[in-house]
Design an enzyme around this catalytic site. Sequence first.
Site, PDB file in Angstrom:
ATOM      1  N   CYS A   9      10.211   1.641   2.130  1.00  0.00           N
ATOM      2  CA  CYS A   9      11.035   0.607   2.556  1.00  0.00           C
ATOM      3  C   CYS A   9      12.610   1.053   2.743  1.00  0.00           C
ATOM      4  CB  CYS A   9      11.008  -0.543   1.588  1.00  0.00           C
ATOM      5  SG  CYS A   9      11.175   0.162   0.016  1.00  0.00           S
ATOM      6  N   LYS A  36      -2.051  -8.166  -8.177  1.00  0.00           N
ATOM      7  CA  LYS A  36      -2.879  -8.101  -7.026  1.00  0.00           C
ATOM      8  C   LYS A  36      -2.239  -6.900  -6.207  1.00  0.00           C
ATOM      9  CE  LYS A  36      -3.120  -9.119  -2.625  1.00  0.00           C
ATOM     10  NZ  LYS A  36      -3.925  -8.072  -2.299  1.00  0.00           N
ATOM     11  N   PRO A  37      -3.222  -5.580  -6.056  1.00  0.00           N
ATOM     12  CA  PRO A  37      -2.631  -4.596  -5.399  1.00  0.00           C
ATOM     13  C   PRO A  37      -3.156  -4.829  -3.949  1.00  0.00           C
ATOM     14  CG  PRO A  37      -4.413  -4.010  -6.781  1.00  0.00           C
ATOM     15  CD  PRO A  37      -4.140  -5.265  -6.988  1.00  0.00           C
ATOM     16  N   ALA A  38      -2.550  -4.040  -3.045  1.00  0.00           N
ATOM     17  CA  ALA A  38      -3.034  -3.947  -1.669  1.00  0.00           C
ATOM     18  C   ALA A  38      -4.396  -3.437  -1.324  1.00  0.00           C
ATOM     19  CB  ALA A  38      -2.096  -3.349  -0.834  1.00  0.00           C
ATOM     20  N   SER A  39      -5.035  -4.220  -0.281  1.00  0.00           N
ATOM     21  CA  SER A  39      -6.464  -4.083  -0.247  1.00  0.00           C
ATOM     22  C   SER A  39      -6.709  -2.701   0.252  1.00  0.00           C
ATOM     23  CB  SER A  39      -6.887  -5.001   0.775  1.00  0.00           C
ATOM     24  OG  SER A  39      -6.966  -6.236   0.083  1.00  0.00           O
ATOM     25  N   GLU A  88      11.068  -7.979  -3.232  1.00  0.00           N
ATOM     26  CA  GLU A  88      11.427  -6.377  -2.846  1.00  0.00           C
ATOM     27  C   GLU A  88      10.835  -6.522  -1.271  1.00  0.00           C
ATOM     28  OE1 GLU A  88      13.532  -4.573  -3.975  1.00  0.00           O
ATOM     29  OE2 GLU A  88      13.766  -5.192  -6.055  1.00  0.00           O
ATOM     30  N   LEU A  89      11.675  -6.723  -0.196  1.00  0.00           N
ATOM     31  CA  LEU A  89      11.000  -6.865   1.053  1.00  0.00           C
ATOM     32  C   LEU A  89      11.356  -5.678   1.979  1.00  0.00           C
ATOM     33  CD1 LEU A  89      11.781 -10.772   0.940  1.00  0.00           C
ATOM     34  CD2 LEU A  89       9.823  -9.623   0.177  1.00  0.00           C
ATOM     35  N   GLY A 113       6.781  -6.258  -0.510  1.00  0.00           N
ATOM     36  CA  GLY A 113       6.079  -6.190   0.746  1.00  0.00           C
ATOM     37  C   GLY A 113       6.706  -6.672   1.844  1.00  0.00           C
ATOM     38  N   SER A 114       6.099  -7.194   2.955  1.00  0.00           N
ATOM     39  CA  SER A 114       6.977  -7.469   4.068  1.00  0.00           C
ATOM     40  C   SER A 114       7.778  -8.618   3.795  1.00  0.00           C
ATOM     41  CB  SER A 114       6.135  -7.736   5.187  1.00  0.00           C
ATOM     42  OG  SER A 114       5.160  -8.841   5.157  1.00  0.00           O
ATOM     43  N   TRP A 126       0.930  -1.110   0.026  1.00  0.00           N
ATOM     44  CA  TRP A 126      -0.046   0.130  -0.093  1.00  0.00           C
ATOM     45  C   TRP A 126       1.011   1.307  -0.035  1.00  0.00           C
ATOM     46  CZ3 TRP A 126       1.464   2.523   4.152  1.00  0.00           C
ATOM     47  CH2 TRP A 126       2.172   1.838   5.210  1.00  0.00           C
ATOM     48  N   ASN A 127       2.018   1.280   0.441  1.00  0.00           N
ATOM     49  CA  ASN A 127       2.885   2.204   0.410  1.00  0.00           C
ATOM     50  C   ASN A 127       3.075   3.329  -0.879  1.00  0.00           C
ATOM     51  OD1 ASN A 127       4.718   0.508  -0.133  1.00  0.00           O
ATOM     52  ND2 ASN A 127       6.346   1.159   1.330  1.00  0.00           N
ATOM     53  N   GLU A 137      11.425  -2.731  11.790  1.00  0.00           N
ATOM     54  CA  GLU A 137      11.108  -1.533  10.869  1.00  0.00           C
ATOM     55  C   GLU A 137       9.980  -0.623  11.765  1.00  0.00           C
ATOM     56  OE1 GLU A 137       9.422  -3.258   7.222  1.00  0.00           O
ATOM     57  OE2 GLU A 137      10.555  -1.700   5.886  1.00  0.00           O
TER      58      GLU A 137
HETATM   59  P1  NAP Z   1       2.461  -7.046   3.286  1.00  0.00           P
HETATM   60  O1  NAP Z   1       1.823  -7.129   4.570  1.00  0.00           O
HETATM   61  O2  NAP Z   1       3.624  -7.960   3.177  1.00  0.00           O
HETATM   62  O3  NAP Z   1       1.552  -6.789   2.065  1.00  0.00           O
HETATM   63  C1  NAP Z   1       1.979  -6.698   0.906  1.00  0.00           C
HETATM   64  C2  NAP Z   1       1.132  -7.565  -0.176  1.00  0.00           C
HETATM   65  O4  NAP Z   1       0.918  -8.590   0.058  1.00  0.00           O
HETATM   66  C3  NAP Z   1      -0.478  -6.817  -0.140  1.00  0.00           C
HETATM   67  O5  NAP Z   1      -0.918  -6.822  -1.284  1.00  0.00           O
HETATM   68  C4  NAP Z   1      -1.022  -7.708   0.803  1.00  0.00           C
HETATM   69  O6  NAP Z   1      -2.334  -8.042   0.637  1.00  0.00           O
HETATM   70  C5  NAP Z   1      -0.320  -9.032   0.298  1.00  0.00           C
HETATM   71  N1  NAP Z   1      -0.441 -10.380   1.128  1.00  0.00           N
HETATM   72  C6  NAP Z   1      -0.775 -10.176   2.564  1.00  0.00           C
HETATM   73  N2  NAP Z   1      -0.939 -11.569   3.102  1.00  0.00           N
HETATM   74  C7  NAP Z   1      -0.528 -12.259   1.933  1.00  0.00           C
HETATM   75  C8  NAP Z   1      -0.610 -13.845   1.907  1.00  0.00           C
HETATM   76  N3  NAP Z   1      -0.736 -14.759   2.627  1.00  0.00           N
HETATM   77  N4  NAP Z   1      -0.459 -14.189   0.522  1.00  0.00           N
HETATM   78  C9  NAP Z   1      -0.248 -13.336  -0.755  1.00  0.00           C
HETATM   79  N5  NAP Z   1      -0.448 -12.139  -0.647  1.00  0.00           N
HETATM   80  C10 NAP Z   1      -0.547 -11.563   0.677  1.00  0.00           C
HETATM   81  O7  NAP Z   1       3.167  -5.344   3.472  1.00  0.00           O
HETATM   82  P2  NAP Z   1       2.592  -4.092   3.549  1.00  0.00           P
HETATM   83  O8  NAP Z   1       2.436  -3.815   4.957  1.00  0.00           O
HETATM   84  O9  NAP Z   1       1.712  -3.888   2.473  1.00  0.00           O
HETATM   85  O10 NAP Z   1       3.723  -3.324   3.291  1.00  0.00           O
HETATM   86  C11 NAP Z   1       4.913  -2.698   3.929  1.00  0.00           C
HETATM   87  C12 NAP Z   1       6.196  -3.678   3.745  1.00  0.00           C
HETATM   88  O11 NAP Z   1       6.596  -3.531   2.361  1.00  0.00           O
HETATM   89  C13 NAP Z   1       7.301  -3.154   4.482  1.00  0.00           C
HETATM   90  O12 NAP Z   1       7.808  -4.205   4.858  1.00  0.00           O
HETATM   91  C14 NAP Z   1       8.154  -2.561   3.446  1.00  0.00           C
HETATM   92  O13 NAP Z   1       9.638  -2.307   3.912  1.00  0.00           O
HETATM   93  C15 NAP Z   1       8.018  -3.488   2.291  1.00  0.00           C
HETATM   94  N6  NAP Z   1       8.270  -2.677   0.932  1.00  0.00           N
HETATM   95  C16 NAP Z   1       9.417  -2.974   0.249  1.00  0.00           C
HETATM   96  C17 NAP Z   1       9.934  -2.420  -1.002  1.00  0.00           C
HETATM   97  C18 NAP Z   1      11.062  -2.855  -1.588  1.00  0.00           C
HETATM   98  O14 NAP Z   1      11.161  -2.380  -2.715  1.00  0.00           O
HETATM   99  N7  NAP Z   1      11.978  -3.516  -1.133  1.00  0.00           N
HETATM  100  C19 NAP Z   1       8.995  -1.324  -1.352  1.00  0.00           C
HETATM  101  C20 NAP Z   1       7.855  -1.120  -0.651  1.00  0.00           C
HETATM  102  C21 NAP Z   1       7.528  -1.715   0.584  1.00  0.00           C
HETATM  103  P3  NAP Z   1      -3.459  -7.324   1.365  1.00  0.00           P
HETATM  104  O15 NAP Z   1      -3.231  -5.936   1.351  1.00  0.00           O
HETATM  105  O16 NAP Z   1      -4.817  -7.572   0.596  1.00  0.00           O
HETATM  106  O17 NAP Z   1      -3.442  -7.849   2.935  1.00  0.00           O
END
Ligand code: NAP
Length: 485
Positions: free
Chosen positions: A289, A180-183, A255-256, A233-234, A156-157, A386
């Site tokens: 991130c 699939k974008p973030a909800s 990309e975590l 994502g995370s 979502w960020n 984080e």
């Molecule tokens: P997240 O909770 O990991 O969610 C990211 C995506 O994964 C969302 O679309 C989410 O869907 C989906 N997701 C959640 N559970 C899942 C599952 N069991 N199976 C498949 N998909 C699933 O991360 P966030 O809180 O949105 O984003 C923040 C994190 O992203 C931070 O750790 C940040 O550092 C990292 N990030 C990294 C980068 C990079 O380039 N390294 C860039 C930006 C962000 P829902 O929204 O539907 O739950």
Amino acid sequence: MLKKTSHLMREANFIGGAWVGADSGATVEVVNPATRETIGTVPKCGQAEARRAIEAAENAFQSWKKTSANDRAVLLRRLHDAIMDNQDALAELLVMEQGKPLAEAKGEVGMSAAYVLWYAEESRRIYGDIVPSPWADRRILVTKEPIGVVGAITPWNFPSSMLARKIGPALAAGCTIVAKPASQTPYSGLAWGVLAQEAGIPDGVVNIITGSASAIGDELTENPLVRKITFTGSTEIGKLLMQKASGTVKKVSMELGGNAPFLVFDDADVDRAVAGAVAAKYRNSGQTCVCTNRFFVQDGIYDRFVEKLVEATGELKVGPGLDDGVQQGPLIDEGAVEKVEELLADATSKGARIAVGGKRHALGGSFFEPTVITDASPQMRIMEEEIFGPVAPIFRFSQEEEAVRMANDTSFGLACYFYTGDLGRAFRVMEGLKYGLVGVNEGVITTVEAPFGGLKESGLGKEGGYQGIDDYVDTKYVCIGGLGL
Ligand code: NAP
């Protein structure tokens, strides 16, 4: 203000070129983080819809992979133009669902367009090799071919640009994609469907689906038609997806999370370091991130740096992202605020002092005051976790080696920054830091021309640069024999 009727805001999913709802008719509400009001709904899709989207992408792949690189470049350039023609409206949509200041949102949309343009150009440079053969009558060719259907999951960020980094190289290479974008921020993702249609990209090449993360994620990672998973994502969810994708041995890009250190040496230009610190800490309310998570400041410059950073931080204007002059919006939700409060409470209980901010903002909701804390120490949770919020913890150090050791003392390895006026030190520290991205006397370094990606538990693969295309191609070795030479 963008109206719900704007053609860019779609409350439907984009599968095989059609705008559709969930089979069950179920929806998910999307909330504006600044007002807590519901903006609209999107379909709550699951496994069946994900499978149909994958099949649509596989059908489209059969013809898309045969298009010439030049034809794909032309379509991607049109996609770039469609983004730029709609930059203001896309930025407003992004602010409404994500909360960041309008200027940052416009910057993000511009960055999305830049990635698409970069990959439009790169599509014509996916070179193979002709390798000197050890046999007189055989020739060796190495070709690069599109990997197939790509499954993409984004956070979502950065709801627009994280998709740009995946849609751009995938299409350039000749792949098709199911994203699939973030909800919490689905509209910027769904807008990619509108833009793809406007650009004339064939049906099924780009598919966008919203809903249950686990159901859609399971189908994307387990369906054998999907040949690559790209995730931002995370680290926790990234590890889970890697495990699931291993069942069908898919290629993965991850990309975590990050835990960026920011080192300030005695010989640094303090004003430059403070300007870089503000940009590297408070952008997107600290929810990136690559945001600085830990500042390490040397004894001789410590007091001057802290004084100036506290002053600059106290001047940041907090408010709804669409208001004039706002530099920091709300955090994404109440959970994010609670996490920041928890980490702050842990730090202060272990000796940290709040120099400015430190609490919820008077605006209420999920607004939080830009904060600086001093006297941070390694036993605090912020050393490894984080923060993902507008809190700048400052650690003090005396020796260069000590600073590099503390900076590397983490399982993450995404971005890091350091400030020094000494060239020898610049090279020593740059080579000593175990990170994928290094800013030397710069606090904001992301650009389409350079490979973005983390080391260690911050991920695998690169996005951007000429390297970014590698994750979307198969390398094939062809031996042509019997040439009678
Ligand atoms: P997240 O909770 O990991 O969610 C990211 C995506 O994964 C969302 O679309 C989410 O869907 C989906 N997701 C959640 N559970 C899942 C599952 N069991 N199976 C498949 N998909 C699933 O991360 P966030 O809180 O949105 O984003 C923040 C994190 O992203 C931070 O750790 C940040 O550092 C990292 N990030 C990294 C980068 C990079 O380039 N390294 C860039 C930006 C962000 P829902 O929204 O539907 O739950």
